[in-house]
Design a protein around this motif. Sequence first.
Motif, PDB file in Angstrom:
ATOM      1  N   GLN A  98       0.815  -1.214   0.000  1.00 50.85           N
ATOM      2  CA  GLN A  98       0.000   0.000   0.000  1.00 50.85           C
ATOM      3  C   GLN A  98       0.845   1.258   0.000  1.00 50.85           C
ATOM      4  O   GLN A  98       0.316   2.364  -0.125  1.00 50.85           O
ATOM      5  CB  GLN A  98      -0.922   0.009   1.219  1.00 50.85           C
ATOM      6  CG  GLN A  98      -0.179  -0.070   2.550  1.00 50.85           C
ATOM      7  CD  GLN A  98      -1.125  -0.022   3.738  1.00 50.85           C
ATOM      8  OE1 GLN A  98      -2.144   0.646   3.710  1.00 50.85           O
ATOM      9  NE2 GLN A  98      -0.787  -0.751   4.791  1.00 50.85           N
TER      10      GLN A  98
ATOM     11  N   PHE B  62       0.035   5.168  -7.741  1.00 46.81           N
ATOM     12  CA  PHE B  62      -0.663   4.022  -8.323  1.00 46.81           C
ATOM     13  C   PHE B  62      -0.834   4.131  -9.829  1.00 46.81           C
ATOM     14  O   PHE B  62      -1.049   3.115 -10.505  1.00 46.81           O
ATOM     15  CB  PHE B  62      -1.964   3.754  -7.570  1.00 46.81           C
ATOM     16  CG  PHE B  62      -1.701   3.002  -6.291  1.00 46.81           C
ATOM     17  CD1 PHE B  62      -1.485   1.632  -6.309  1.00 46.81           C
ATOM     18  CD2 PHE B  62      -1.596   3.676  -5.079  1.00 46.81           C
ATOM     19  CE1 PHE B  62      -1.193   0.935  -5.149  1.00 46.81           C
ATOM     20  CE2 PHE B  62      -1.299   2.987  -3.907  1.00 46.81           C
ATOM     21  CZ  PHE B  62      -1.098   1.617  -3.945  1.00 46.81           C
TER      22      PHE B  62
ATOM     23  N   CYS C 244      -7.386   1.445  -5.656  1.00 46.04           N
ATOM     24  CA  CYS C 244      -6.256   1.684  -4.748  1.00 46.04           C
ATOM     25  C   CYS C 244      -6.253   3.121  -4.240  1.00 46.04           C
ATOM     26  O   CYS C 244      -5.993   3.368  -3.063  1.00 46.04           O
ATOM     27  CB  CYS C 244      -4.940   1.369  -5.448  1.00 46.04           C
ATOM     28  SG  CYS C 244      -4.638  -0.401  -5.637  1.00 46.04           S
TER      29      CYS C 244
ATOM     30  N   PRO D  91      -9.510  -3.821  -4.693  1.00 45.13           N
ATOM     31  CA  PRO D  91      -8.659  -3.785  -5.889  1.00 45.13           C
ATOM     32  C   PRO D  91      -8.266  -5.187  -6.334  1.00 45.13           C
ATOM     33  O   PRO D  91      -7.781  -5.984  -5.530  1.00 45.13           O
ATOM     34  CB  PRO D  91      -7.412  -3.007  -5.427  1.00 45.13           C
ATOM     35  CG  PRO D  91      -7.849  -2.254  -4.210  1.00 45.13           C
ATOM     36  CD  PRO D  91      -8.891  -3.116  -3.561  1.00 45.13           C
TER      37      PRO D  91
ATOM     38  N   ASP E  41      -5.784  -7.071  -8.615  1.00 43.33           N
ATOM     39  CA  ASP E  41      -4.569  -6.987  -9.417  1.00 43.33           C
ATOM     40  C   ASP E  41      -4.192  -8.384  -9.875  1.00 43.33           C
ATOM     41  O   ASP E  41      -4.958  -9.331  -9.719  1.00 43.33           O
ATOM     42  CB  ASP E  41      -3.436  -6.366  -8.589  1.00 43.33           C
ATOM     43  CG  ASP E  41      -2.956  -7.322  -7.524  1.00 43.33           C
ATOM     44  OD1 ASP E  41      -3.801  -8.024  -6.948  1.00 43.33           O
ATOM     45  OD2 ASP E  41      -1.756  -7.392  -7.257  1.00 43.33           O
TER      46      ASP E  41
ATOM     47  N   GLN F 245      -6.277  -6.622   1.596  1.00 39.51           N
ATOM     48  CA  GLN F 245      -4.895  -6.462   2.042  1.00 39.51           C
ATOM     49  C   GLN F 245      -4.359  -7.730   2.695  1.00 39.51           C
ATOM     50  O   GLN F 245      -3.224  -8.122   2.460  1.00 39.51           O
ATOM     51  CB  GLN F 245      -4.786  -5.287   3.025  1.00 39.51           C
ATOM     52  CG  GLN F 245      -4.802  -3.933   2.348  1.00 39.51           C
ATOM     53  CD  GLN F 245      -3.709  -3.798   1.322  1.00 39.51           C
ATOM     54  OE1 GLN F 245      -3.927  -3.989   0.140  1.00 39.51           O
ATOM     55  NE2 GLN F 245      -2.505  -3.484   1.758  1.00 39.51           N
TER      56      GLN F 245
END
Length: 276
Positions: free
Chosen positions: A28, A114, A212, A225, A227, A265
């Motif tokens: 993060q 980001f 993000c 998010p 990814d 997370q």
Amino acid sequence: MKITKLKNQIIIENPTDFNIVHILDCGQIFRYEIKGNIAKVFSQNKVAVISTEPDKVVIKSTEIDYFYNFFDLDNNYQAIKTELYKYDNLKSAIDFGYGIRILKNDLFEMIVSFIISANNNIKRIKRSIQFLCEKFGTNMGDYFAFPSLKQLKLAKVEDFTQAGLGYRANYLFDTIKNLNEQQLHNLQTMPFSTQREFLLSLKGVGEKVVNCILLFGLGRKNVFPVDTWINKVFVDMFDIKTNNRKNMTQILQQKFNNLSGYAQQYLFYYYRENVK
DNA sequence: GCCCAGGGATGCG
DNA sequence: CGCATCCATGGG
């Protein structure tokens, strides 16, 4: 876990919900150093030094109010983890990253960072951001501040290319050119959908990057998010068949609601640290 | 040389 | 709309 806030330091005793390595290595934030039990964290033009001792963590900074908020210390992560622990496929991830907290970082820094992060790897993202800080940020003595919008408006496309942004150089240049301070200020108090719509209008900001920014820069915990890592683990952990990231995002956000950001997370960190 | 990394823009149907 | 293709760059 007991938190004591003093003038120039915060003391966290019995830190069951605070581990600085978990916090910094979960993707993060890109400006930090970890050396043994001492960590340095940078945000905007500020720095905090975190020392981890047996059964105690000490955060030192001249901007202690900023970092108290930054580390989300008024939030009860025990309750969040208890709630998320109800999901079987999250238990091992929570056990592994028990000390994760979602930082309340600077909006502009998150937008820039980001945009750079897209289809990139963390080591290279860090290097590029450090380059921009050293070239355009204010020299604070023993470190460089993250450049302000005004400072980054002085950059040319070639500077971003030199920073190693590749094809993202044009995206960032376009976004910097079109952003102004008033918009950044207004974003803080906009409704969710308006924030999202505005951010998506910026070059280099798509479905993943916008989430993000919303999560780390605007405190929106209802976004998940997706990814390349979450994409990989999705079918394994949730047994839902889809390769469409937008579908995954929607499914995950419906599943976790206002805890989406936290769940994401824990999963991201667990998977990235344990799977090759 | 190939594949991958906290994906997005663009064009085409 | 959804989908395919292209995009710089460094590391494994």
